[in-house]
Design a protein around this motif. Structure first.
Motif, PDB file in Angstrom:
ATOM      1  N   TYR A  31       0.881  -1.135   0.073  1.00 40.98           N
ATOM      2  CA  TYR A  31      -0.029   0.107  -0.045  1.00 40.98           C
ATOM      3  C   TYR A  31       0.734   1.267  -0.175  1.00 40.98           C
ATOM      4  CZ  TYR A  31      -3.901  -2.940   0.886  1.00 40.98           C
ATOM      5  OH  TYR A  31      -5.188  -4.168   0.777  1.00 40.98           O
ATOM      6  N   LYS A  32       2.023   1.261  -0.363  1.00 43.35           N
ATOM      7  CA  LYS A  32       3.046   2.381  -0.147  1.00 43.35           C
ATOM      8  C   LYS A  32       2.688   3.551  -1.091  1.00 43.35           C
ATOM      9  CE  LYS A  32       6.686   1.230  -3.468  1.00 43.35           C
ATOM     10  NZ  LYS A  32       8.221   1.523  -3.438  1.00 43.35           N
ATOM     11  N   ASP A  33       1.944   3.257  -2.393  1.00 42.91           N
ATOM     12  CA  ASP A  33       1.623   4.277  -3.032  1.00 42.91           C
ATOM     13  C   ASP A  33       0.232   4.927  -3.002  1.00 42.91           C
ATOM     14  OD1 ASP A  33       4.072   4.068  -4.417  1.00 42.91           O
ATOM     15  OD2 ASP A  33       3.270   2.421  -5.691  1.00 42.91           O
ATOM     16  N   ARG A  34      -0.451   4.519  -1.629  1.00 46.65           N
ATOM     17  CA  ARG A  34      -1.582   5.352  -1.470  1.00 46.65           C
ATOM     18  C   ARG A  34      -1.488   6.765  -1.433  1.00 46.65           C
ATOM     19  NH1 ARG A  34      -4.349   2.202   3.553  1.00 46.65           N
ATOM     20  NH2 ARG A  34      -5.177   0.611   2.383  1.00 46.65           N
ATOM     21  N   ASP A  35      -2.600   7.522  -2.160  1.00 50.69           N
ATOM     22  CA  ASP A  35      -2.288   8.904  -2.535  1.00 50.69           C
ATOM     23  C   ASP A  35      -2.215   9.627  -1.171  1.00 50.69           C
ATOM     24  OD1 ASP A  35      -2.446  11.393  -3.399  1.00 50.69           O
ATOM     25  OD2 ASP A  35      -3.869  10.828  -5.046  1.00 50.69           O
ATOM     26  N   TYR A  36      -1.076  10.153  -0.756  1.00 49.64           N
ATOM     27  CA  TYR A  36      -1.109  10.901   0.260  1.00 49.64           C
ATOM     28  C   TYR A  36      -1.387  12.567   0.086  1.00 49.64           C
ATOM     29  CZ  TYR A  36       0.318   7.192   3.042  1.00 49.64           C
ATOM     30  OH  TYR A  36       0.102   5.936   4.005  1.00 49.64           O
ATOM     31  N   GLU A  37      -1.168  12.922  -1.162  1.00 50.57           N
ATOM     32  CA  GLU A  37      -1.440  14.103  -1.424  1.00 50.57           C
ATOM     33  C   GLU A  37      -3.227  14.546  -1.180  1.00 50.57           C
ATOM     34  OE1 GLU A  37      -0.139  16.004  -5.184  1.00 50.57           O
ATOM     35  OE2 GLU A  37       1.805  15.323  -4.826  1.00 50.57           O
ATOM     36  N   GLU A  38      -3.850  13.698  -1.771  1.00 49.15           N
ATOM     37  CA  GLU A  38      -5.327  13.528  -1.540  1.00 49.15           C
ATOM     38  C   GLU A  38      -5.626  13.463  -0.085  1.00 49.15           C
ATOM     39  OE1 GLU A  38      -8.559  11.215  -4.161  1.00 49.15           O
ATOM     40  OE2 GLU A  38      -7.248   9.955  -2.855  1.00 49.15           O
ATOM     41  N   ALA A  39      -4.894  12.734   0.758  1.00 44.46           N
ATOM     42  CA  ALA A  39      -5.208  12.596   2.158  1.00 44.46           C
ATOM     43  C   ALA A  39      -4.786  13.638   2.818  1.00 44.46           C
ATOM     44  CB  ALA A  39      -4.197  11.510   2.895  1.00 44.46           C
ATOM     45  N   GLN A  40      -3.748  14.494   2.363  1.00 42.51           N
ATOM     46  CA  GLN A  40      -3.642  15.950   3.094  1.00 42.51           C
ATOM     47  C   GLN A  40      -4.751  17.036   2.638  1.00 42.51           C
ATOM     48  OE1 GLN A  40       0.472  16.783   1.701  1.00 42.51           O
ATOM     49  NE2 GLN A  40       1.490  15.003   3.115  1.00 42.51           N
ATOM     50  N   LEU A  72      -1.006  16.177  10.498  1.00 36.13           N
ATOM     51  CA  LEU A  72      -1.922  17.028  11.158  1.00 36.13           C
ATOM     52  C   LEU A  72      -1.033  17.817  12.011  1.00 36.13           C
ATOM     53  CD1 LEU A  72      -4.487  14.396  11.985  1.00 36.13           C
ATOM     54  CD2 LEU A  72      -4.935  16.708  10.809  1.00 36.13           C
ATOM     55  N   ASN A  73       0.154  17.176  12.756  1.00 39.88           N
ATOM     56  CA  ASN A  73       0.965  17.889  13.477  1.00 39.88           C
ATOM     57  C   ASN A  73       1.560  19.298  12.977  1.00 39.88           C
ATOM     58  OD1 ASN A  73       4.342  17.524  14.682  1.00 39.88           O
ATOM     59  ND2 ASN A  73       2.513  18.265  16.083  1.00 39.88           N
ATOM     60  N   THR A  74       2.002  19.097  11.592  1.00 41.38           N
ATOM     61  CA  THR A  74       2.500  20.104  10.850  1.00 41.38           C
ATOM     62  C   THR A  74       1.661  21.412  10.770  1.00 41.38           C
ATOM     63  OG1 THR A  74       2.055  19.471   8.763  1.00 41.38           O
ATOM     64  CG2 THR A  74       4.043  18.640   9.653  1.00 41.38           C
ATOM     65  N   LEU A  75       0.267  21.248  10.807  1.00 38.79           N
ATOM     66  CA  LEU A  75      -0.601  22.069  10.744  1.00 38.79           C
ATOM     67  C   LEU A  75      -1.090  22.881  12.110  1.00 38.79           C
ATOM     68  CD1 LEU A  75      -3.653  20.275   8.904  1.00 38.79           C
ATOM     69  CD2 LEU A  75      -1.948  21.693   7.966  1.00 38.79           C
ATOM     70  N   GLY A  76      -0.208  22.169  13.059  1.00 36.27           N
ATOM     71  CA  GLY A  76      -0.040  23.022  14.430  1.00 36.27           C
ATOM     72  C   GLY A  76      -0.918  22.300  15.440  1.00 36.27           C
ATOM     73  N   TYR A  77      -1.431  21.114  15.333  1.00 38.68           N
ATOM     74  CA  TYR A  77      -2.269  20.443  16.335  1.00 38.68           C
ATOM     75  C   TYR A  77      -1.428  19.413  17.119  1.00 38.68           C
ATOM     76  CZ  TYR A  77      -5.950  22.126  13.057  1.00 38.68           C
ATOM     77  OH  TYR A  77      -6.902  22.886  12.358  1.00 38.68           O
ATOM     78  N   ASP A  78      -1.857  19.410  18.304  1.00 40.63           N
ATOM     79  CA  ASP A  78      -1.550  18.279  19.133  1.00 40.63           C
ATOM     80  C   ASP A  78      -1.977  17.006  19.001  1.00 40.63           C
ATOM     81  OD1 ASP A  78      -0.750  16.941  21.420  1.00 40.63           O
ATOM     82  OD2 ASP A  78      -0.868  18.517  22.868  1.00 40.63           O
TER      83      ASP A  78
END
Length: 252
Positions: A31-40, A72-78
């Motif tokens: 599953y390594k090619d799951r679309d992370y851009e879409e997830a972001q 999610l952490n890079t967006l500033g959340y705990d």
């Protein structure tokens, strides 16, 4: 796990099959090619929609190796990432910081800590053998929310998946040929995965309850959960049973 240890017949699937399969390196290779851009994009959209406070505490439930938790952490959340797989959490923990924590956790158990938002992403619900266990996971999510918290379950749209089920295919990733067989039986969607690596044969079966919007609604009613909104994709368009790619449920 050699083939001889695995029951070939779906009805004999180990009730905790996910504990072993998700713990293997092969799960992550496949599953390594799951679309992370879409997830972001989804996480950007959903955190904006939920209007979460800047220091919101978020639980990423069934976080795997923690890629969404990290974002999610890079967006500033705990963020707390929780998963049943010890190997995944060991890997994810290398990424921890003051506001990013990982722990091994069974989603049927509520957390002592209360969260402003709980995210359960990429169809990581409905794996338990019994309906009671699935309902218990839902109640645990309810009990882990703060008074004003929201939970998000991102599930497959079963109606569309069943219309487009690919019965057999081979996926080659990192030189491994994964033979994949999919079928629908006893209200579950099965995916048999077999492959050979290093001269050894392996075979695993994924099994997910084919939960529809009606099923979720009923479970939520019984758990005293308030379903606020239903979306059909990561851009948060309205849900259409025949066309939507996802079934995204927001509840409190």
């Amino acid at each position: 796990m050699p083939k001889s240890d695995v029951h070939p017949h779906p009805h004999e699937t180990d009730p905790n099959w996910f504990a072993s399969w998700f713990n293997t390196p092969y799960y992550h290779i496949l599953y390594k090619d799951r679309d992370y851009e879409e997830a972001q994009l989804f996480m950007d959209n959903i955190t904006a929609y939920l209007n979460l406070p800047e220091d919101a505490k978020i639980l990423d439930l069934a976080c795997g190796k923690g890629r969404h938790s990290v974002y999610l952490n890079t967006l500033g959340y705990d963020v707390t990432g929780a998963d049943l797989s010890k190997n995944s959490i060991a890997e994810a923990s290398k990424l921890s910081n003051d506001k990013l924590h990982f722990e091994v956790h069974d989603m049927r158990e509520p957390f002592e800590q209360k969260f402003d938002a709980i995210f359960n992403l990429f169809t990581s619900f409905g794996y338990f053998e019994s309906d009671d266990d699935n309902a218990e996971a839902l109640r645990a999510m309810r009990d882990s929310l703060s008074e004003y918290g929201f939970a998000v379950i991102d599930f497959m749209n079963v109606t569309k998946v069943l219309q487009n089920l690919v019965p057999e295919e081979t996926k080659t990733v990192e030189g491994i040929d994964f033979q994949i067989r999919r079928y629908f039986e006893d209200d579950h969607i099965f995916k048999d995965i077999s492959f050979t690596d290093g001269g050894k044969d392996y075979s695993f079966t994924e099994k997910v309850k084919a939960l529809t919007l009606e099923d979720f609604t009923q479970m939520m009613d019984e758990a005293g959960i308030f379903l606020l909104d239903v979306f059909g994709d990561y851009k948060l368009h309205k849900f259409h049973p025949k066309e939507s790619d996802r079934l995204i449920l927001i509840f409190k």
